[in-house]
Design an enzyme around this catalytic site. Sequence first.
Site, PDB file in Angstrom:
ATOM      1  N   TYR A   1     -10.566  20.211  -5.657  1.00  0.00           N
ATOM      2  CA  TYR A   1     -10.214  21.269  -6.601  1.00  0.00           C
ATOM      3  C   TYR A   1      -9.562  20.428  -7.986  1.00  0.00           C
ATOM      4  CZ  TYR A   1     -12.129  24.495  -3.390  1.00  0.00           C
ATOM      5  OH  TYR A   1     -12.919  25.001  -2.764  1.00  0.00           O
TER       6      TYR A   1
ATOM      7  N   ARG B   1     -12.804  19.619  -9.751  1.00  0.00           N
ATOM      8  CA  ARG B   1     -13.273  20.980 -10.410  1.00  0.00           C
ATOM      9  C   ARG B   1     -12.480  21.295 -11.675  1.00  0.00           C
ATOM     10  NH1 ARG B   1     -15.599  18.962  -7.089  1.00  0.00           N
ATOM     11  NH2 ARG B   1     -16.623  18.310  -8.790  1.00  0.00           N
TER      12      ARG B   1
ATOM     13  N   GLN C   1     -18.450  35.464  -8.321  1.00  0.00           N
ATOM     14  CA  GLN C   1     -17.917  34.731  -7.182  1.00  0.00           C
ATOM     15  C   GLN C   1     -17.554  33.319  -7.689  1.00  0.00           C
ATOM     16  OE1 GLN C   1     -21.293  34.552  -3.988  1.00  0.00           O
ATOM     17  NE2 GLN C   1     -22.168  35.402  -5.647  1.00  0.00           N
ATOM     18  N   ASN C   2     -17.638  33.059  -9.094  1.00  0.00           N
ATOM     19  CA  ASN C   2     -16.927  31.874  -9.695  1.00  0.00           C
ATOM     20  C   ASN C   2     -15.547  31.750  -9.813  1.00  0.00           C
ATOM     21  OD1 ASN C   2     -19.853  31.629  -9.786  1.00  0.00           O
ATOM     22  ND2 ASN C   2     -19.937  31.967 -12.086  1.00  0.00           N
ATOM     23  N   VAL C   3     -15.259  30.697  -9.453  1.00  0.00           N
ATOM     24  CA  VAL C   3     -13.837  30.551  -9.742  1.00  0.00           C
ATOM     25  C   VAL C   3     -13.532  29.845 -11.231  1.00  0.00           C
ATOM     26  CG1 VAL C   3     -13.270  30.203  -7.455  1.00  0.00           C
ATOM     27  CG2 VAL C   3     -13.872  28.162  -8.513  1.00  0.00           C
ATOM     28  N   ASP C   4     -14.384  29.679 -11.969  1.00  0.00           N
ATOM     29  CA  ASP C   4     -14.184  29.325 -13.411  1.00  0.00           C
ATOM     30  C   ASP C   4     -13.745  30.276 -14.229  1.00  0.00           C
ATOM     31  OD1 ASP C   4     -16.436  30.673 -14.584  1.00  0.00           O
ATOM     32  OD2 ASP C   4     -17.826  29.002 -13.775  1.00  0.00           O
TER      33      ASP C   4
ATOM     34  N   HIS D   1     -13.693  35.123  -5.322  1.00  0.00           N
ATOM     35  CA  HIS D   1     -13.570  33.831  -4.332  1.00  0.00           C
ATOM     36  C   HIS D   1     -12.238  32.956  -4.884  1.00  0.00           C
ATOM     37  CE1 HIS D   1     -17.918  33.932  -2.844  1.00  0.00           C
ATOM     38  NE2 HIS D   1     -17.208  34.820  -2.232  1.00  0.00           N
TER      39      HIS D   1
ATOM     40  N   THR E   1     -26.978  33.618  -8.409  1.00  0.00           N
ATOM     41  CA  THR E   1     -26.595  33.462  -6.981  1.00  0.00           C
ATOM     42  C   THR E   1     -27.737  33.278  -5.974  1.00  0.00           C
ATOM     43  OG1 THR E   1     -25.132  34.287  -5.438  1.00  0.00           O
ATOM     44  CG2 THR E   1     -26.075  36.064  -6.960  1.00  0.00           C
ATOM     45  N   SER E   2     -27.529  32.327  -4.924  1.00  0.00           N
ATOM     46  CA  SER E   2     -28.628  32.328  -3.886  1.00  0.00           C
ATOM     47  C   SER E   2     -28.375  33.511  -2.951  1.00  0.00           C
ATOM     48  CB  SER E   2     -28.334  30.976  -3.143  1.00  0.00           C
ATOM     49  OG  SER E   2     -27.076  31.151  -2.686  1.00  0.00           O
TER      50      SER E   2
HETATM   51  P1  OAD Z   1     -25.537  28.701  -5.114  1.00  0.00           P
HETATM   52  O1  OAD Z   1     -25.273  27.142  -5.522  1.00  0.00           O
HETATM   53  O2  OAD Z   1     -25.439  29.052  -3.611  1.00  0.00           O
HETATM   54  O3  OAD Z   1     -26.756  29.489  -5.869  1.00  0.00           O
HETATM   55  C1  OAD Z   1     -26.780  29.043  -7.347  1.00  0.00           C
HETATM   56  C2  OAD Z   1     -27.943  29.941  -7.824  1.00  0.00           C
HETATM   57  O4  OAD Z   1     -28.143  29.791  -9.087  1.00  0.00           O
HETATM   58  C3  OAD Z   1     -29.348  29.504  -7.276  1.00  0.00           C
HETATM   59  O5  OAD Z   1     -30.110  30.593  -6.800  1.00  0.00           O
HETATM   60  C4  OAD Z   1     -30.152  28.911  -8.447  1.00  0.00           C
HETATM   61  O6  OAD Z   1     -31.654  29.128  -8.491  1.00  0.00           O
HETATM   62  C5  OAD Z   1     -29.139  29.558  -9.501  1.00  0.00           C
HETATM   63  N1  OAD Z   1     -29.399  28.914 -10.709  1.00  0.00           N
HETATM   64  C6  OAD Z   1     -29.486  27.612 -11.008  1.00  0.00           C
HETATM   65  N2  OAD Z   1     -29.636  27.235 -12.391  1.00  0.00           N
HETATM   66  C7  OAD Z   1     -29.460  28.615 -12.840  1.00  0.00           C
HETATM   67  C8  OAD Z   1     -29.519  28.943 -14.175  1.00  0.00           C
HETATM   68  N3  OAD Z   1     -29.519  28.212 -15.418  1.00  0.00           N
HETATM   69  N4  OAD Z   1     -29.675  30.278 -14.743  1.00  0.00           N
HETATM   70  C9  OAD Z   1     -29.172  31.150 -13.710  1.00  0.00           C
HETATM   71  N5  OAD Z   1     -29.348  30.782 -12.154  1.00  0.00           N
HETATM   72  C10 OAD Z   1     -29.281  29.496 -12.014  1.00  0.00           C
HETATM   73  O7  OAD Z   1     -24.090  29.557  -5.583  1.00  0.00           O
HETATM   74  P2  OAD Z   1     -23.703  30.934  -5.374  1.00  0.00           P
HETATM   75  O8  OAD Z   1     -24.777  31.612  -4.969  1.00  0.00           O
HETATM   76  O9  OAD Z   1     -22.716  31.341  -6.628  1.00  0.00           O
HETATM   77  O10 OAD Z   1     -17.894  29.801  -2.696  1.00  0.00           O
HETATM   78  O11 OAD Z   1     -22.435  30.599  -4.237  1.00  0.00           O
HETATM   79  C11 OAD Z   1     -21.871  31.566  -3.462  1.00  0.00           C
HETATM   80  C12 OAD Z   1     -20.640  30.702  -3.032  1.00  0.00           C
HETATM   81  O12 OAD Z   1     -21.056  29.714  -2.024  1.00  0.00           O
HETATM   82  C13 OAD Z   1     -19.718  30.138  -4.029  1.00  0.00           C
HETATM   83  O13 OAD Z   1     -18.852  31.409  -4.710  1.00  0.00           O
HETATM   84  C14 OAD Z   1     -18.830  29.162  -3.357  1.00  0.00           C
HETATM   85  C15 OAD Z   1     -20.069  28.616  -2.492  1.00  0.00           C
HETATM   86  O14 OAD Z   1     -19.710  28.214  -1.241  1.00  0.00           O
HETATM   87  C16 OAD Z   1     -16.611  29.261  -2.221  1.00  0.00           C
HETATM   88  O15 OAD Z   1     -16.633  28.155  -2.367  1.00  0.00           O
HETATM   89  C17 OAD Z   1     -15.579  30.055  -1.616  1.00  0.00           C
END
Ligand code: OAD
Length: 237
Positions: A57, A60, A90-93, A108, A177-178
């Site tokens: 962290y 980060r 969900q972002n920590v930024d 998160h 988000t994925s």
């Molecule tokens: P992921 O890394 O799982 O997913 C990122 C998503 O962003 C994917 O669906 C990409 O297609 C998309 N993406 C990439 N570039 C992009 C752009 N320029 N514009 C829009 N979308 C784009 O991230 P999260 O779904 O946020 O938790 O992950 C959820 C949680 O998993 C996080 O909060 C974190 C992680 O483990 C903790 O650490 C507690």
Amino acid sequence: MENKKPMLVVSTGAGISAESGIKTFRDADGLWENYPVMDVASADGFRRNPELVHQFYNERRKALLEAQPNEAHRILAELEKDFDVWVITQNVDDLHERAGSTRVLHLHGELMKIRAVDDPDYIETLDIEHLETTPATRGKNGKPMRPHIVFFQEAVPNIEPAIELAHRADIFAVIGTSLQVYPAAALMEYVRPGVPVYYIDPRPASTAGRGNVKVIPEPATKGLATLRDILLKGKKG
Ligand code: OAD
């Protein structure tokens, strides 16, 4: 008398900060490809090797200091003129806050904060000059502190207010988000029937079984400009 602004609730993930240079987790070369997630982001991992978790962290925070909000963060802040905007992230930024969004709920945790190891409600904001923490870091009350991050295997304290917001939304949007991490991924399922749901992501996850979701398969900056046009047109009727 001014009409009440429609309530726009937006759920954001790592993708909204990608164009600011912050790595996502699960894309190619994402953070979880380079670090074992259960070592650096789980309660067990923290118990096993707190040093490593602090170090992860610290890195980060350094990356975040070098990043700036992008046009997607800014559009969301500007939409507050026309909508009652609530961001659930969900972002920590802190890029939503730095872009000017005034109502941001972090699911998160927050990178620039630390919390007591034995008390999730005792939270301090880090001084910008002293962003590095170690297992020896103590709070102002002398307690051992850790990153203010919700680790895997821990409850998500802000999920109840987030569900409440999703349920009250007049319009709901999901960005970057994925949809792999619960309970955040289920938020879109709490919207009321008939409420429009938009999902902006260049590589969107499947939304099968999640109701009527309008997918905008674009990066966040472009997709939010598209969504802003749709919403402002809809508002004029
Ligand atoms: P992921 O890394 O799982 O997913 C990122 C998503 O962003 C994917 O669906 C990409 O297609 C998309 N993406 C990439 N570039 C992009 C752009 N320029 N514009 C829009 N979308 C784009 O991230 P999260 O779904 O946020 O938790 O992950 C959820 C949680 O998993 C996080 O909060 C974190 C992680 O483990 C903790 O650490 C507690």
